[in-house]
Design an enzyme around this catalytic site. Structure first.
Site, short mmCIF file in Angstrom:
data_model
loop_
_atom_site.label_atom_id
_atom_site.label_comp_id
_atom_site.label_asym_id
_atom_site.label_seq_id
_atom_site.Cartn_x
_atom_site.Cartn_y
_atom_site.Cartn_z
N LYS A 95 -1.35 2.40 15.29
CA LYS A 95 -1.53 3.69 14.64
C LYS A 95 -1.39 4.83 15.65
CE LYS A 95 -4.41 2.22 10.70
NZ LYS A 95 -3.50 2.61 9.62
N ASN A 99 -16.77 1.52 2.97
CA ASN A 99 -16.76 0.27 3.73
C ASN A 99 -17.98 0.14 4.64
OD1 ASN A 99 -14.52 -1.10 2.75
ND2 ASN A 99 -13.11 0.09 4.01
N MET A 102 0.83 -1.20 0.00
CA MET A 102 0.00 0.00 0.00
C MET A 102 0.87 1.25 0.00
SD MET A 102 -3.30 0.13 -0.09
CE MET A 102 -4.52 1.43 -0.18
N HIS A 149 -8.13 7.86 2.65
CA HIS A 149 -8.30 6.42 2.41
C HIS A 149 -8.18 6.10 0.93
CE1 HIS A 149 -11.18 2.73 2.40
NE2 HIS A 149 -9.90 2.34 2.40
N ASN A 202 -7.20 -0.24 -2.87
CA ASN A 202 -6.17 -1.12 -3.42
C ASN A 202 -6.66 -1.81 -4.70
OD1 ASN A 202 -3.63 -2.32 -3.36
ND2 ASN A 202 -4.33 -4.05 -2.15
N VAL A 212 0.35 2.27 8.05
CA VAL A 212 0.84 1.10 8.79
C VAL A 212 -0.34 0.15 9.05
CG1 VAL A 212 2.68 2.47 9.83
CG2 VAL A 212 0.52 2.19 11.06
N TYR A 255 -16.51 4.31 -8.10
CA TYR A 255 -15.06 4.43 -8.16
C TYR A 255 -14.34 3.59 -7.10
CZ TYR A 255 -15.30 8.35 -11.46
OH TYR A 255 -15.51 9.13 -12.57
#
Length: 718
Positions: free
Chosen positions: A409, A502, A326, A452, A455, A402, A661
């Site tokens: 975090k 999400n 990422m 955000h 991927n 991370v 998207y």
């Protein structure tokens, strides 16, 4: 001056040449709106009435030629039925015919984009000269349409049936070399010399050196194909185009049919065929959805540009924490688009992984000749790998990428805040964890927000910019500006577990889990949802995302929304996770994975998954297709409606574009809210109420019920 309007002018040049220049006032580009079309008619009137006109040159007063029709005018015209569509198209069809029928030679200097109607007017000219940076094309299929101003009639007569069908059905922009090779243009000229070259070409035609009448006659006559040649050409082309486009996108096949049914006809007869096909496409749900998406995309772009204008400074130096896949993807995208970036990790293995990711992506571009090795080196030089915080005091934005753990975090974010200037914006690439929660240990929460990425970073257009309770407008503006510079679609949302995408995706997965629990075959569910339009079914999607990642995110969502997303049963994803089946990342999930000939993971059905599921699910049975679709989509739709009502997202357009998207919601359906409008909220509420016993996720909001009762729509209440 023969004619002067707000969209175009006509003036006489030397040697009897009239220059018809498109230059739409108040706009950055030229487009065929009703005003331009009307003035085009008036300009042709002036040319036809003038004495001494020996040739006509079409030019643009802007950096592009004409980008096409004004899409904002489609909605009203299309909703008026076939007559409304014809009314929108007829005048400019007549204009281009008049241009083509002028008693003098015509040429066009294509100095930039000439797309759709912009290219169709070029095809109406006898000669076409193209600048070195220009592009031409007929992209109408991307809106669910076909060319409607003669594209399916003139292009095959200029470049041949096969090339025309390929160009129109694919809808791609064509570079100068391809256009010249196909004979779509007569020459490619340095842009600074383009107008002079076009004038010289016209002078040659005026002097009789070039037979423009013969060229014109070919464009107005039937195409010289015998029946056998035509049968072979159109049969194979339609089969290939139909397979590529799929049943949900009828316009590419309609375009080929327009060429097929018009090739034996004269220009004017073939144009009637084209109009019938255009009207058919314009009345489809696909066209309505894709035109709506085009306008929604413009709307979210304007919002993002509005934020960018508020930015008090540009992001000139960036950093990413956590190299990995990422982090490497973020570093690559930033560097590729011109912003230098530090890539920090705690050990060299992570650095190597991130650099390998960037190197792999760049190497593919070089292999495809989209990037030179020299340019690749320049991009890599913009990525500075580091194991320390040296130089972080000069960084404008830090993106934390991370592991998805609040504890980790918190530690990383608290540490990095002490290594950067007080003005630096810190953004977390978290996919589910609340920004307010992550901001707790920070002394400058106003400079903190979520950024955000999805991927793989280089492919997925969306970036959710998440503002927490204390995030400043300044921080939001800078990060949106950075996302814009990275070539991403930035949508600003407010903080909640899962944010927007999400938060809406996991109710969809919950619907899947309940179907499998109740005896559905996960492969059958995948097939139904793929036929409905999703790029992959839910089981396959879980495997691609990573079942371990999904189970973790699901737990965050359950904690945040226990009444809707808490589980009272063992989900299929839990079963796979406990068995160590994490999806593509370890080659076993709902499916097993092996490499195909190109080295990409290929899914293979396996009985092992079914055996693992048996103790936790009802006896397998067949579900009706509609029940599968309803049980999958109702939870997603009700949750997205809650997000809009709660102000997590500002508008239906932004919500719909985020899902298209971010997770590939079927574009031909226009987005969740567009889909709800198309079936009617009253009908949706009836569907949802059938599944009330499945829990809170299936219950429409009070606002949805009110809208259903009063006949309101999401896009009708702007």
């Amino acid at each position: 001056m023969l004619f002067s309007g707000k969209a175009l002018t006509v003036q006489m040049l030397d040697n009897g040449i009239a220059e018809l220049k498109f230059d739409l006032q108040g706009e950055s580009v030229n487009k065929f709106n009703r005003q331009t079309v009307s003035e085009f008619s008036q300009a042709l009137d002036a040319i036809e009435a003038a004495d001494g006109v020996k040739g006509v040159l079409l030019t643009s007063g802007k950096g592009v030629f004409i980008v096409g029709a004004d899409i904002t005018e489609f909605g009203g015209a299309f909703s008026a039925g076939a007559e409304g569509v014809a009314d929108l198209m007829n005048q400019n069809n007549e204009n281009i015919n008049r241009l083509e029928d002028l008693p003098v030679p015509t040429a066009v200097a294509i100095n930039g984009y000439a797309l759709g109607g912009g290219f169709e007017v070029c095809l109406g000219c006898d000669f076409r000269l193209m600048g070195e940076e220009a592009k031409v094309g007929l992209p109408e299929v991307k809106l669910g349409l076909i060319p409607g101003w003669g594209g399916t009639v003139r292009l095959p007569r200029v470049v041949g049936v096969d090339v025309a069908a390929e160009w129109i059905a694919a809808g791609k922009e064509q570079k100068p070399a391809a256009a010249l090779e196909a004979h779509a243009v007569d020459a490619v000229i340095p842009t600074v010399k383009l107008k002079d070259a076009a004038i010289k070409l016209l002078e040659r035609a005026i002097n009789g050196e070039l037979d423009y009448k013969a060229i014109r006659e070919l464009k107005k006559s039937p195409i010289p194909l015998n029946d056998t040649e035509a049968l072979m050409a159109f049969f194979t082309t339609k089969a290939f185009v139909g397979q590529q486009a799929g049943k949900n996108y009828p316009s590419p096949v309609a375009a080929v049919e327009s060429i097929e049914q018009g090739y034996k006809l004269t220009r004017d007869e073939a144009l009637k065929v084209e109009q019938e096909k255009f009207i058919f496409c314009a009345q489809t749900g696909t066209a309505k959805s894709l035109v709506g998406l085009f306008l929604a995309d413009q709307a979210i772009g304007k919002v993002a540009k509005g934020w960018e204008k508020k930015a008090d400074k540009l992001i000139e130096r960036a950093a990413v924490l956590g190299a990995g896949i990422m982090g490497g993807g973020i570093a690559y995208q930033s560097a590729y688009k011109g912003t230098p970036i530090k890539m920090k990790d705690i050990d060299q293995k992570g650095i190597d992984l991130g650099l390998n990711e960037a190197n792999k992506l760049l190497s593919k571009l070089v292999d495809r000749k989209r990037l030179t090795p020299v340019k690749m080196g320049e991009v890599l030089n913009r990525i500075e790998p580091t194991l320390s915080y040296d130089g972080f005091n000069d960084i404008d934005v830090v993106v934390e990428a991370v592991v998805e753990s609040p504890k980790v975090k918190h530690a990383v974010l608290k540490e990095v805040e002490t290594k950067v200037s007080e003005d630096t914006v810190i953004a977390s690439n978290t996919s589910t964890i609340s920004i307010n929660q992550l901001a707790e240990p920070l002394s400058r929460p106003e400079n903190f927000l979520g950024m955000h990425f999805f991927n793989p970073v280089h492919k997925m257009p969306l970036v959710e910019v998440i503002r927490g309770e204390k995030t400043s407008d300044t921080a939001v503006a800078r990060v949106v500006a950075y996302a814009n510079k990275m070539g991403k679609k930035a949508i600003v949302v407010r903080d909640c577990p899962g944010f927007l995408v999400n938060r809406v995706l996991f109710p969809y997965f919950a619907g899947f889990s309940m179907l499998v629990r109740d005896g559905a075959d996960f492969q059958a569910v995948d097939k139904v949802m793929e036929r409905w339009g999703w790029p992959m079914g839910p089981a396959y999607l879980m495997d691609v995302v990573g079942i371990d990642t999904g189970v973790h995110a699901e737990s965050v969502m359950a904690e945040g929304f226990p009444e809707r997303m808490g589980k009272t049963f063992t989900a299929a994803s839990d079963v796979m996770y406990e068995a160590g089946r994490y999806g593509q990342k370890n080659n076993k999930g709902f499916y097993n994975y092996e490499q195909d000939k190109k080295g990409r993971p290929k899914k293979v059905a396996t009985e092992e998954s079914y055996e693992l599921l048996k103790p936790h699910v009802a006896e397998r049975r067949e579900f009706e297709k509609d029940e599968i679709i309803e049980r999958m989509m109702v939870p997603m739709a009700t949750e997205l409606s809650r997000c809009l009502e709660e102000g997590i997202v500002d508008s239906p357009a932004e919500a719909d574009m985020a899902l298209i998207y971010g997770i590939g919601f079927p574009p031909f359906r226009g987005g969740i809210f567009a889909w709800l409008d198309s079936i009617g909220l009253d009908e949706f509420v009836k569907i949802a109420d059938k599944y009330a016993d499945l829990g809170e996720l299936y219950k429409p909001t009070d606002r949805m019920r009110e809208m259903a009762a009063s006949g309101k729509t999401y896009y009708g209440d702007k």
